[in-house]
Design a protein around this motif. Structure first.
Motif, PDB file in Angstrom:
ATOM      1  N   LEU A   1     -27.422  -5.399 -62.753  1.00 49.11           N
ATOM      2  CA  LEU A   1     -27.538  -6.690 -63.464  1.00 49.11           C
ATOM      3  C   LEU A   1     -28.817  -7.421 -63.044  1.00 49.11           C
ATOM      4  CD1 LEU A   1     -23.867  -8.070 -63.263  1.00 49.11           C
ATOM      5  CD2 LEU A   1     -24.967  -6.813 -65.139  1.00 49.11           C
ATOM      6  N   ALA A   2     -29.126  -7.355 -61.757  1.00 46.11           N
ATOM      7  CA  ALA A   2     -30.359  -8.000 -61.280  1.00 46.11           C
ATOM      8  C   ALA A   2     -31.573  -7.332 -61.922  1.00 46.11           C
ATOM      9  CB  ALA A   2     -30.441  -7.915 -59.756  1.00 46.11           C
ATOM     10  N   LYS A   3     -31.514  -6.030 -61.979  1.00 45.72           N
ATOM     11  CA  LYS A   3     -32.608  -5.273 -62.596  1.00 45.72           C
ATOM     12  C   LYS A   3     -32.761  -5.687 -64.061  1.00 45.72           C
ATOM     13  CE  LYS A   3     -35.504  -1.763 -62.596  1.00 45.72           C
ATOM     14  NZ  LYS A   3     -36.681  -1.720 -61.733  1.00 45.72           N
ATOM     15  N   ALA A   4     -31.642  -5.780 -64.749  1.00 43.70           N
ATOM     16  CA  ALA A   4     -31.687  -6.160 -66.172  1.00 43.70           C
ATOM     17  C   ALA A   4     -32.228  -7.571 -66.362  1.00 43.70           C
ATOM     18  CB  ALA A   4     -30.284  -6.040 -66.777  1.00 43.70           C
TER      19      ALA A   4
ATOM     20  N   SER B   1     -29.767 -18.569 -70.344  1.00 37.72           N
ATOM     21  CA  SER B   1     -31.018 -18.851 -69.629  1.00 37.72           C
ATOM     22  C   SER B   1     -31.549 -17.642 -68.867  1.00 37.72           C
ATOM     23  CB  SER B   1     -30.811 -20.011 -68.655  1.00 37.72           C
ATOM     24  OG  SER B   1     -29.814 -19.664 -67.733  1.00 37.72           O
ATOM     25  N   ILE B   2     -30.799 -16.555 -68.874  1.00 38.97           N
ATOM     26  CA  ILE B   2     -31.300 -15.359 -68.198  1.00 38.97           C
ATOM     27  C   ILE B   2     -32.615 -14.896 -68.847  1.00 38.97           C
ATOM     28  CG2 ILE B   2     -30.176 -13.504 -69.531  1.00 38.97           C
ATOM     29  CD1 ILE B   2     -29.319 -12.483 -66.637  1.00 38.97           C
ATOM     30  N   ASP B   3     -32.772 -15.186 -70.138  1.00 38.13           N
ATOM     31  CA  ASP B   3     -34.031 -14.815 -70.814  1.00 38.13           C
ATOM     32  C   ASP B   3     -35.205 -15.605 -70.235  1.00 38.13           C
ATOM     33  OD1 ASP B   3     -32.692 -13.039 -72.400  1.00 38.13           O
ATOM     34  OD2 ASP B   3     -32.321 -14.508 -73.993  1.00 38.13           O
ATOM     35  N   VAL B   4     -34.947 -16.869 -69.908  1.00 37.58           N
ATOM     36  CA  VAL B   4     -36.001 -17.692 -69.294  1.00 37.58           C
ATOM     37  C   VAL B   4     -36.350 -17.112 -67.923  1.00 37.58           C
ATOM     38  CG1 VAL B   4     -36.620 -20.013 -68.496  1.00 37.58           C
ATOM     39  CG2 VAL B   4     -35.113 -19.735 -70.487  1.00 37.58           C
ATOM     40  N   PHE B   5     -35.320 -16.757 -67.170  1.00 40.03           N
ATOM     41  CA  PHE B   5     -35.543 -16.181 -65.836  1.00 40.03           C
ATOM     42  C   PHE B   5     -36.399 -14.910 -65.947  1.00 40.03           C
ATOM     43  CE2 PHE B   5     -34.213 -13.302 -62.374  1.00 40.03           C
ATOM     44  CZ  PHE B   5     -34.552 -14.088 -61.281  1.00 40.03           C
ATOM     45  N   ARG B   6     -36.044 -14.057 -66.918  1.00 44.77           N
ATOM     46  CA  ARG B   6     -36.762 -12.788 -67.078  1.00 44.77           C
ATOM     47  C   ARG B   6     -38.236 -13.049 -67.440  1.00 44.77           C
ATOM     48  NH1 ARG B   6     -33.886 -11.081 -70.852  1.00 44.77           N
ATOM     49  NH2 ARG B   6     -32.182 -10.114 -69.685  1.00 44.77           N
ATOM     50  N   GLU B   7     -38.442 -13.972 -68.381  1.00 38.00           N
ATOM     51  CA  GLU B   7     -39.800 -14.248 -68.828  1.00 38.00           C
ATOM     52  C   GLU B   7     -40.646 -14.857 -67.696  1.00 38.00           C
ATOM     53  OE1 GLU B   7     -41.545 -13.302 -71.153  1.00 38.00           O
ATOM     54  OE2 GLU B   7     -43.282 -14.566 -70.687  1.00 38.00           O
TER      55      GLU B   7
ATOM     56  N   SER C   1     -27.890 -18.149 -58.146  1.00 43.75           N
ATOM     57  CA  SER C   1     -27.453 -16.893 -57.604  1.00 43.75           C
ATOM     58  C   SER C   1     -27.364 -15.879 -58.741  1.00 43.75           C
ATOM     59  CB  SER C   1     -26.089 -17.103 -56.949  1.00 43.75           C
ATOM     60  OG  SER C   1     -25.599 -15.913 -56.402  1.00 43.75           O
ATOM     61  N   LEU C   2     -27.176 -14.616 -58.378  1.00 45.38           N
ATOM     62  CA  LEU C   2     -27.034 -13.602 -59.423  1.00 45.38           C
ATOM     63  C   LEU C   2     -25.770 -13.843 -60.236  1.00 45.38           C
ATOM     64  CD1 LEU C   2     -27.926 -10.864 -60.690  1.00 45.38           C
ATOM     65  CD2 LEU C   2     -26.446  -9.756 -59.008  1.00 45.38           C
ATOM     66  N   VAL C   3     -24.650 -14.026 -59.536  1.00 48.10           N
ATOM     67  CA  VAL C   3     -23.354 -14.198 -60.220  1.00 48.10           C
ATOM     68  C   VAL C   3     -22.651 -15.453 -59.701  1.00 48.10           C
ATOM     69  CG1 VAL C   3     -22.924 -11.743 -60.708  1.00 48.10           C
ATOM     70  CG2 VAL C   3     -22.281 -12.685 -58.472  1.00 48.10           C
ATOM     71  N   ASP C   4     -21.759 -16.008 -60.489  1.00 49.43           N
ATOM     72  CA  ASP C   4     -20.916 -17.113 -60.012  1.00 49.43           C
ATOM     73  C   ASP C   4     -20.197 -16.641 -58.756  1.00 49.43           C
ATOM     74  OD1 ASP C   4     -21.603 -18.632 -62.181  1.00 49.43           O
ATOM     75  OD2 ASP C   4     -19.764 -18.191 -63.304  1.00 49.43           O
ATOM     76  N   ASN C   5     -20.092 -17.532 -57.795  1.00 46.88           N
ATOM     77  CA  ASN C   5     -19.476 -17.085 -56.543  1.00 46.88           C
ATOM     78  C   ASN C   5     -18.738 -18.227 -55.861  1.00 46.88           C
ATOM     79  OD1 ASN C   5     -21.490 -18.570 -55.131  1.00 46.88           O
ATOM     80  ND2 ASN C   5     -22.910 -16.868 -55.412  1.00 46.88           N
TER      81      ASN C   5
ATOM     82  N   LYS D   1     -20.788 -23.388 -60.654  1.00 48.65           N
ATOM     83  CA  LYS D   1     -21.146 -22.052 -61.152  1.00 48.65           C
ATOM     84  C   LYS D   1     -22.661 -21.874 -61.122  1.00 48.65           C
ATOM     85  CE  LYS D   1     -16.863 -21.528 -63.702  1.00 48.65           C
ATOM     86  NZ  LYS D   1     -16.176 -21.887 -62.473  1.00 48.65           N
ATOM     87  N   PHE D   2     -23.097 -21.158 -60.097  1.00 51.15           N
ATOM     88  CA  PHE D   2     -24.525 -20.996 -59.844  1.00 51.15           C
ATOM     89  C   PHE D   2     -25.098 -19.727 -60.497  1.00 51.15           C
ATOM     90  CE2 PHE D   2     -23.692 -24.021 -56.414  1.00 51.15           C
ATOM     91  CZ  PHE D   2     -24.909 -24.674 -56.242  1.00 51.15           C
ATOM     92  N   GLY D   3     -24.266 -18.915 -61.167  1.00 51.32           N
ATOM     93  CA  GLY D   3     -24.717 -17.581 -61.556  1.00 51.32           C
ATOM     94  C   GLY D   3     -25.617 -17.515 -62.778  1.00 51.32           C
ATOM     95  N   LEU D   4     -26.603 -16.594 -62.723  1.00 44.91           N
ATOM     96  CA  LEU D   4     -27.287 -16.201 -63.959  1.00 44.91           C
ATOM     97  C   LEU D   4     -26.274 -15.480 -64.837  1.00 44.91           C
ATOM     98  CD1 LEU D   4     -30.644 -14.775 -62.532  1.00 44.91           C
ATOM     99  CD2 LEU D   4     -30.364 -16.893 -63.837  1.00 44.91           C
ATOM    100  N   TYR D   5     -25.288 -14.871 -64.164  1.00 45.11           N
ATOM    101  CA  TYR D   5     -24.175 -14.230 -64.878  1.00 45.11           C
ATOM    102  C   TYR D   5     -22.888 -14.994 -64.570  1.00 45.11           C
ATOM    103  CZ  TYR D   5     -27.119 -10.092 -65.641  1.00 45.11           C
ATOM    104  OH  TYR D   5     -28.124  -9.229 -66.038  1.00 45.11           O
ATOM    105  N   ALA D   6     -22.149 -15.322 -65.623  1.00 44.90           N
ATOM    106  CA  ALA D   6     -20.822 -15.916 -65.433  1.00 44.90           C
ATOM    107  C   ALA D   6     -19.858 -14.806 -65.019  1.00 44.90           C
ATOM    108  CB  ALA D   6     -20.354 -16.542 -66.741  1.00 44.90           C
ATOM    109  N   VAL D   7     -18.890 -15.158 -64.177  1.00 42.69           N
ATOM    110  CA  VAL D   7     -17.880 -14.170 -63.773  1.00 42.69           C
ATOM    111  C   VAL D   7     -16.517 -14.631 -64.267  1.00 42.69           C
ATOM    112  CG1 VAL D   7     -16.723 -13.080 -61.811  1.00 42.69           C
ATOM    113  CG2 VAL D   7     -19.190 -13.451 -61.737  1.00 42.69           C
ATOM    114  N   ASP D   8     -15.841 -13.776 -65.008  1.00 39.32           N
ATOM    115  CA  ASP D   8     -14.469 -14.054 -65.435  1.00 39.32           C
ATOM    116  C   ASP D   8     -13.569 -13.755 -64.240  1.00 39.32           C
ATOM    117  OD1 ASP D   8     -11.803 -13.542 -66.271  1.00 39.32           O
ATOM    118  OD2 ASP D   8     -12.520 -13.320 -68.333  1.00 39.32           O
ATOM    119  N   ARG D   9     -12.883 -14.743 -63.729  1.00 37.28           N
ATOM    120  CA  ARG D   9     -12.171 -14.570 -62.476  1.00 37.28           C
ATOM    121  C   ARG D   9     -10.935 -13.681 -62.612  1.00 37.28           C
ATOM    122  NH1 ARG D   9     -14.011 -15.427 -58.722  1.00 37.28           N
ATOM    123  NH2 ARG D   9     -12.084 -15.191 -57.561  1.00 37.28           N
ATOM    124  N   ALA D  10     -10.463 -13.510 -63.840  1.00 31.43           N
ATOM    125  CA  ALA D  10      -9.298 -12.641 -64.007  1.00 31.43           C
ATOM    126  C   ALA D  10      -9.727 -11.178 -64.061  1.00 31.43           C
ATOM    127  CB  ALA D  10      -8.546 -13.016 -65.283  1.00 31.43           C
TER     128      ALA D  10
END
Ligand code: IFM
Length: 413
Positions: A49-52, A398-404, A366-370, A380-389
């Motif tokens: 995910l970080a790579k992506a 905003s991950i596109d902004v991060f990538r760019e 952070s990479l993921v919500d934690n 929720k600090f994640g570039l990726y949201a985490v479904d807790r279930a």
């Protein structure tokens, strides 16, 4: 480096340690950590995910409690797990940046080798040796301590986090031992991996007087800056420290091996605090976040203040070490503010670089919500949201902004 950052306890899950005891005793506002983001079994997926997201580096920490569950009894399976993860990061072209201490301790630690005792320094050096030996030469960046001063304040001055001590006298002694442990750990890293770079991840904040014209507010803001931001920096830059923590604790000491123990200075920057003295709640002063620049407050109420980031980088540069942003980010579950936050903070970083101060890396927290310590899973600090279930990860827009921004950052270097 353009990377993402996580810490073991906040993402791995099911890691019995002193924090688990703290949660059990009801000392956190946000409940227990439990499964976290289940990264212990998903680290390889997280790396992808970080790579992506365009990262070429991955900051994570190792869990002391998994590695040394009993004093002097090391768990080779835990070490091998981290080694597999490091190898995987390298295969993906992600530079591993390994933090050795990120707030949690094995359960034996506070009884048997607490930070108030010099035994802590030996214990940390021994732990470092086992980790560096196990991770091999693939790791070229080590951060022995994450936010040592935050840990000190919360653990030994305010007593809000384990070990929950509120003793100014202990705090001054602990500061000494944390710095000694850093130096001892750096020496072990240098011995085993002479090519690895050693840093510290220091939390820096902007401090402003609540009332600009008020002498006491201004004095308090100055004192807070001096002690919170500059104390650690000066200790590393000069090997000496001498500052006061209000109302009357003096931190003063000397360690000649400190300056040479650091190859880079890491800055964790998030927000600005407005200070008022005397305070309404505590006479010594009130600390509040306010949206004074109109960029908004994050989900956990922190002011977004990129100029403070710029000032922190300029201040840190005075230490003379190469700079790395080891953490920067925000809690923003709906992703309303993250894109702008990223742009504004990278623009601030660009202004600093334009003045001839290179910044060698940037890690997004952070990479993921934690699990956010005392506040649990709400922020929720994640570039990726985490479904807790299901633990499913979903990229926030905003991950596109991060990538760019990462592309632009890496092209420059
Ligand atoms: O989640 C924390 C991290 O563990 C240390 N730095 C600040 C982050 C946000 O509060």
């Amino acid at each position: 480096m353009w990377g993402t950052a996580v810490s073991h306890y906040q993402v791995e899950g099911d890691d019995p340690c002193d924090w688990t005891e703290w949660e059990r005793a009801g000392r956190t506002r946000g409940g227990a950590c439990g499964a976290a983001a289940a990264s212990w079994t998903r680290y390889e997926d997280d790396a992808a995910l970080a790579k992506a997201a365009g990262a070429n580096a991955f900051r994570f920490s190792v869990s002391w409690s998994r590695i040394e569950p009993q004093r002097n009894a090391f768990d080779d399976r835990a070490l091998a797990r981290y080694r597999r993860f490091v190898d995987h990061l390298l295969q993906l072209g992600l530079e591993p940046a390994v933090t050795l201490f990120h707030y949690t301790h094995p359960r034996w630690f506070h009884e048997e080798a607490p930070w108030t005792s010099p035994a802590s320094v030996d214990a940390f050096a021994r732990f470092t040796r086992r980790v560096v030996d196990a991770l091999g030469d693939g790791v070229r960046l080590y951060v022995p301590f994450n936010e040592p001063f935050v840990f000190l304040l919360a653990g030994y001055y305010d007593g809000q986090i384990p070990p929950g001590i509120a003793s100014p006298r202990d705090a001054a002694r602990v500061f000494d031992h944390l710095l000694a442990a850093h130096a001892a750990s750096a020496a072990v890293i240098r011995e085993l991996q002479p090519r690895a770079a050693v840093g510290v991840a220091h939390n820096m904040m902007a401090f402003a007087p609540e009332r600009r014209w008020h002498l006491l507010d201004r004095t308090l803001a100055r004192v807070a800056h001096r002690c919170y931001n500059s104390g650690v920096l000066e200790a590393f830059a000069t090997g000496r420290w001498d500052f006061r923590l209000p109302p009357s604790t003096r931190f003063r000491g000397r360690r000649d091996d400190l300056p040479a123990s650091l190859d880079f200075f890491g800055i964790n920057y998030y927000s600005r605090l407005h200070l008022r003295c005397p305070g309404r709640e505590r006479w010594i002063g009130d600390f509040a976040y306010r949206d004074k620049t109109g960029l908004g407050l994050t989900d956990n109420g922190w002011e977004i203040h990129p100029h403070g980031f710029e000032a922190a980088l300029r201040e840190a540069a005075r230490g003379g070490f190469p700079l790395v942003v080891t953490e920067n980010g925000l809690a923003d579950g709906e992703d309303r503010l993250r894109g702008r936050f990223l742009r504004e903070h990278l623009a601030a970083l660009g202004r600093v670089e334009a003045d001839g101060i290179p910044v060698h890396g940037y890690f997004q927290w952070s990479l993921v919500d934690n699990y956010e310590w005392l506040d649990g899973y709400e922020p929720k600090f994640g570039l990726y949201a985490v479904d807790r279930a299901t633990m499913e990860r979903t990229p926030r827009p905003s991950i596109d902004v991060f990538r760019e921004l990462g592309r632009q950052f890496l092209v420059k270097s």
